[in-house]
Design an enzyme around this catalytic site. Structure first.
Site, PDB file in Angstrom:
ATOM      1  N   GLN A 218       0.878  -1.334   0.042  1.00  0.00           N
ATOM      2  CA  GLN A 218       0.045  -0.109   0.076  1.00  0.00           C
ATOM      3  C   GLN A 218       0.881   1.318   0.107  1.00  0.00           C
ATOM      4  OE1 GLN A 218      -3.212  -0.148  -0.414  1.00  0.00           O
ATOM      5  NE2 GLN A 218      -4.004  -1.896   0.414  1.00  0.00           N
ATOM      6  N   CYS A 342     -10.092  -1.018  -3.670  1.00  0.00           N
ATOM      7  CA  CYS A 342      -9.616   0.282  -4.211  1.00  0.00           C
ATOM      8  C   CYS A 342     -10.334   0.846  -5.261  1.00  0.00           C
ATOM      9  CB  CYS A 342      -8.222   0.238  -4.700  1.00  0.00           C
ATOM     10  SG  CYS A 342      -7.925  -1.040  -5.975  1.00  0.00           S
TER      11      CYS A 342
END
Length: 383
Positions: A218, A342
């Site tokens: 991430q 996402c």
């Protein structure tokens, strides 16, 4: 956040630059609520779903990875992007990068010039150095990767490695990635590690993960820490005896959710990421956690009746888990799903294929300030 590059029109990658940050986060929450409207209705209406407050991020200095195109000349290299004419645009002071990366990029640009590394000219299809990729750990250490067209400048890079380590001592992992093809990708398959240290330790809360050159992590360390903490809290509340972490990367969810007596399996296609995850589990002494390199959907479809776990975490790429895996969930014995997405568009599409699961909790996390992208983590339970 104010950005000179955006104001001058030389870079428009951060499409929300200049918009008040509170408005950015509110818009992302409203968009997610709208896209999950049908799932909320199926759960019993708005009151049946708990929407937790959005997790915010620092507006600037949050991005722990920079993917910089190298352009210009040997004497005056640029690190940044290419313009519409395929010429290098220098963004070495990009404000969304972490402070450590902001410090490193000018140093790396000077190193490219002093080492005589030849920037790749996209129009002419000649030159050697295509990209510089830099990742910063929470402890301020760096992984620096030089993406080269061929092995031609590898000896030069090896010879000047000591110089680079002197001017940039934070660079604990340095590699050369080989990308001989002329195509729109950032890296090739072959990686040559030039330093003795091969992994970048990423210490998030109580867990240390090892990041290898071609592994996903991430890009917002602060928000990622809160993402793993939130998912782990939901998992502990359900307290499954067994769980899978599909699309596990370097094992973020699996390692954070590991508990004594809980059987955890992480699945990821990237062998590099699996090697990293295994190293992290071994160093942490986690004996009930295993990782394997496999396709998430194929792994699920091979499960025999009675062998599915109580809970599954999925953290797929933007395309979502897809109808096949979502269909497997619908007919499986899995009781709970933590879906971290996402892309709320594909999240909503996947949930529509799983009507037996009810949306219980949702939290938006602003993983990507100044852009329209977001992360949304949800807890689903079988009705």
């Amino acid at each position: 956040m104010q950005c000179d590059y955006f104001d001058r029109g030389v870079c428009r990658s951060c499409t929300l630059m200049g918009q008040p940050y509170g408005d950015q986060v509110l818009d992302k929450e409203l968009r997610t609520r709208e896209l999950l409207h049908d799932a909320v209705d199926a759960a019993g209406g708005p009151g049946a779903v708990e929407w937790l407050p959005a997790v915010t991020s620092p507006e600037s200095g949050y991005r722990n990875k920079a993917k910089m195109v190298v352009g210009g000349t040997v004497q005056q290299p640029t690190v940044g992007i290419l313009d519409e004419r395929q010429r290098g645009v220098d963004l070495r002071h990009c404000g969304i990068c972490t402070p450590g990366i902001q410090h490193a990029l000018p140093v790396l640009a000077d190193f490219v010039a002093s080492a005589g590394l030849i920037p790749y000219d996209v129009r002419q299809r000649r030159g050697e150095l295509k990209y510089v990729l830099v990742t910063e750990s929470p402890d301020g250490e760096l992984m620096v990767r030089f993406v080269l067209r061929s092995e031609g400048q590898l000896p030069r890079l090896r010879d000047r490695l000591g110089e680079l380590r002197r001017v940039l001592p934070q660079a604990v992992v340095v590699t050369a990635n080989l990308l001989p093809e002329h195509k729109a990708v950032t890296e090739g398959d072959r990686e040559v590690v030039l330093t003795e240290q091969q992994t970048l330790p990423m210490r998030l809360g109580p867990v240390t993960m090892h990041l290898r050159p071609q592994s996903f992590f991430q890009t917002n360390t602060s928000v990622a820490t809160q993402l793993y903490a939130q998912a782990s809290a939901w998992i502990d509340e359900v307290d499954p005896a067994s769980m899978w972490d599909l699309y596990c990367g370097v094992g973020g969810f699996a390692l954070h959710a590991a508990r004594s007596g809980r059987s955890v399996t992480g699945i990821e296609t990237s062998l590099e990421a699996i090697v990293s995850a295994k190293q992290s589990a071994r160093e942490a002494g986690l004996t009930d956690v295993r990782f394997a390199a496999d396709d998430a959907t194929a792994h699920a479809l091979r499960a025999r009746p009675g062998t599915a776990p109580e809970l599954v975490v999925v953290n797929p790429p933007r395309r979502g888990i897809g109808a096949e895996l979502a269909g497997w969930f619908e007919t499986s014995e899995v009781r709970h799903v933590v879906y971290s997405s996402c892309n709320p568009v594909t999240l909503a599409r996947d949930l529509a294929v799983m009507p037996s699961f009810r949306l219980r909790r949702v939290r938006v996390l602003d993983m990507f300030p100044q852009t329209g992208h977001l992360e949304a983590v949800t807890l689903l339970s079988r009705a």
